[in-house]
Each structure stands twice: as C-alpha cells, then as structure tokens.
Design a protein around this motif. Structure first.
Motif, short mmCIF file in Angstrom:
data_model
loop_
_atom_site.label_atom_id
_atom_site.label_comp_id
_atom_site.label_asym_id
_atom_site.label_seq_id
_atom_site.Cartn_x
_atom_site.Cartn_y
_atom_site.Cartn_z
N PHE A 70 -36.38 66.59 51.37
CA PHE A 70 -35.49 67.75 51.20
C PHE A 70 -36.21 69.05 50.82
CE2 PHE A 70 -32.77 70.41 49.14
CZ PHE A 70 -31.90 70.60 49.99
N HIS A 146 -27.51 72.34 55.42
CA HIS A 146 -26.77 71.60 54.64
C HIS A 146 -26.09 72.51 53.80
CE1 HIS A 146 -30.25 73.01 52.43
NE2 HIS A 146 -29.58 73.07 51.36
N ASP A 148 -24.93 72.73 50.02
CA ASP A 148 -25.17 72.18 48.57
C ASP A 148 -24.14 71.79 47.86
OD1 ASP A 148 -27.65 73.60 49.04
OD2 ASP A 148 -27.62 75.02 47.50
N HIS A 226 -26.75 76.17 55.43
CA HIS A 226 -27.89 76.84 55.12
C HIS A 226 -29.29 75.88 55.03
CE1 HIS A 226 -26.85 75.60 51.16
NE2 HIS A 226 -28.40 75.89 51.01
#
Ligand SMILES: O=C(O)CCC(=O)C(=O)O
Ligand SMILES: [Fe+2]
Length: 327
Positions: A70, A146, A148, A226
């Motif tokens: 990530f 992705h 959040d 984002h």
C-alpha cells in the motif's frame, strides 16, 4: 480519454472563501485544494516539530517500516501527531474550515426511536479518525487508486448528486513542502465520489495530480478515488522530498458503545484469553482499520511480533476466493 474534463484549477479554492462555497465545491468534485490554509510560520514550526521523528527513520525511507504494497517502501510515516506538535493541533485538527467540511459531510442528526414525544433528536458530531505525516521520497511508486472509506465496507451505489449521508470519513493533507507531480503529488479523480461500485474503477488516466505550496491543503471525501503519486526525482534534487501532514475525521458513531480501551486497565487486558483481547478491540478490521503505529494493536500488549499479522496481512484476507457481493 479521462472520465471528466476537470483540471486542478477546478478543485482549487482560496482559504478565505466562505465555508458554504468550500463545502459546495467538495460536494461537486469529491476533493478540494485549499490555497493558503496554514500560514508559513506554522508550517515552519511543524517541520521543526516533526524533524526528529523523520530523522529517526533514516536517510531515504525505511524498508523495515513498510514493505507491503500500500505504501511505497521509500515513504516515511510518523503516527500520533497530536502529542508531537501543538501547532498541528491548533492549525490543523482545530482548523475551523476543516471542521466546517467535517461537520458538513459527517454530522448526523436523527430521531431516536424513543416513545417519549419531547426528546427526539440526537446529533452525532465528527471525531478524529487518523493523523500521520507522510513523506514520499525519490523512487516512491504511485499508490493504487483507492477509496479510503473502503475500510468501512459500505458500497457506493452511485448518484447524480452527492448525498453526504453516504460519507464515513474525510481526509485533509496539508503540504509541509512543495508538492508537484514529479515528487509524488496526490492523484485524484474528480467526481469519482459518486461513481457506482458497479462501474469499473477509474484509472490513472482519469486522475489529476496535485501541485501545492507549503500551507495549501488537499481535502478529500474518502469516497473519492485517489492515491499518492510516483516520486520520479533523484535523491538530493531540490524539492525531491514530498511531505504532507494528514488529519482525518470520521462519523462520531464509529466506536464501541462501551469504550474498552478506556474502560479497562491495559495490564488487565493482557491477562485475558487472546480471543477476548481481540474481541475487546485489540484487533484490526481488514482492510487496515484500528492499527497502532501502522501495526497490529496486539503489539501494544507485548505480544511477540512473529505471532501477529503484519503488512499486507493487515489489509487482505489470506483466502482470496471471490464470493458474491452482498447488496
Ligand atoms: O500520499 C498521498 O498523497 C495520499 C495517501 C493516501 O491516499 C493514503 O495513505 O491513503
Ligand atoms: Fe488514501
């Protein structure tokens, strides 16, 4: 062809704009760049306050801190900012404009299901969700785009117009250095906060990349796609380090009814069966909710690091067999 015609200018607004205008812009775009939100002297103070913590992580990132997929391995991350910089608390956490956006997107006021007619309405105010310093160094690869809010497992059904009741969290990222596409400026897909999960996710071609000066603040609704950008610069180049101070809010009801972390003495929690410790909250909800120092919270009770999940195991199931999506 991108899925929209927006440019960075369409997301950009001055810190002196009325709150309603800022809220209306983020409702339309899913993200805003607020120019000059934090003054230069406060940015300087935060850089001073955070320097020892960044220095402690080594020269150009720290593979040991994160080598999962990530965050780029060259990123340096500092958690727990509230007690590391009084200026961060004053100028970011307590910032009126940011709390104005949080209130707009995350405050809930509902009628409780009581039978007494006089006492109906209850208001739930936003709470702090996350803090963190995120320094992207040369060589850092772009994050996947992705949302959040995926940590909360709610589907975005898609709509023409934004309805704040879909939102669980927002994130502010204050530039503490110059931010450019070259040093890892955030990729954002404008309008993607109302894009149905039934559609394919957007691609980098749909993203615009942030340019910001120190003190400017990127704010996203956490339903918007984002991700941090690639840092394609060389170590030692001027402005090759991209540092942003993150502060997120979420809906205040996202907590345990009886707050175990404060109710119980932590030395007593350690004595409970492991399964009880996990149920009490010393666990991570995949993907990546409830971490401490970006690691598994059981480590705070002194468990052997070898025994707790880490890195990508804090995000994804080991068994990736697809199952039908519940709607
Ligand atoms: O580094 C950035 O610009 C974005 C970071 C981000 O999206 C995240 O950590 O979830
Ligand atoms: Fe993110």
């Amino acid at each position: 062809m991108p899925c929209h015609n927006y440019t960075l200018a369409d997301l950009t607004i001055d810190a002196s704009a009325p709150q309603e205008e800022i809220n209306a812009l983020i409702a339309k775009m899913g993200a805003v760049v607020i120019k000059g939100l934090v003054k230069k002297d406060a940015v300087d103070q935060m850089n001073k306050d955070f320097k020892p913590y960044l220095d402690a992580l080594g020269v150009e990132g720290n593979d040991e801190q994160w080598d999962g997929s990530f965050f780029p391995s060259t990123s340096k991350k500092v958690p727990g900012l509230l007690t590391k910089s009084a200026t961060y608390v004053d100028k970011i956490l307590l910032n009126d404009t940011l709390n104005g956006i949080a209130d707009y997107a995350l405050t809930r006021r509902t009628k409780t299901t009581m039978s007494s007619p006089e006492r109906y309405w209850s208001t739930c105010k936003p709470q702090l969700n996350v803090t963190g310093l995120l320094e992207v160094n040369p060589g850092g690869k772009a994050q996947e785009l992705h949302r959040d809010d995926a940590i909360f497992h709610d589907r975005i059904r898609g709509s023409e117009v934004y309805d704040p009741s879909q939102e669980k969290s927002i994130l502010a990222m204050v530039a503490l250095t110059n931010v450019y596409p070259e040093n890892g400026g955030t990729n954002i897909v404008p309008g993607s906060h109302i894009r149905s999960d039934d559609l394919p996710p957007p691609t980098y071609e749909d993203a615009i990349q942030v340019t910001a000066e120190p003190g400017d603040c990127v704010v996203i609704l956490c339903s918007v796609y984002h991700g941090g950008g690639t840092n394609s610069m060389k170590v030692g180049d001027k402005n090759s380090v991209r540092c942003m101070a993150l502060c997120g809010w979420n809906c205040g009801y996202l907590k345990q009814e009886e707050n175990q972390y404060l109710q119980l003495k932590h030395e007593d929690v350690k004595k409970l069966p492991l399964r009880a410790q996990r149920l009490a909250g010393w666990d991570v909800s995949l993907p990546y909710l409830g971490y401490v120092n970006w690691e598994h919270p059981l480590l705070t009770l002194g468990h052997d690091p070898k025994m707790v999940p880490k890195l990508d195991d804090l995000f994804y199931d080991k068994d990736q067999t697809p199952i039908a999506v519940k709607v």
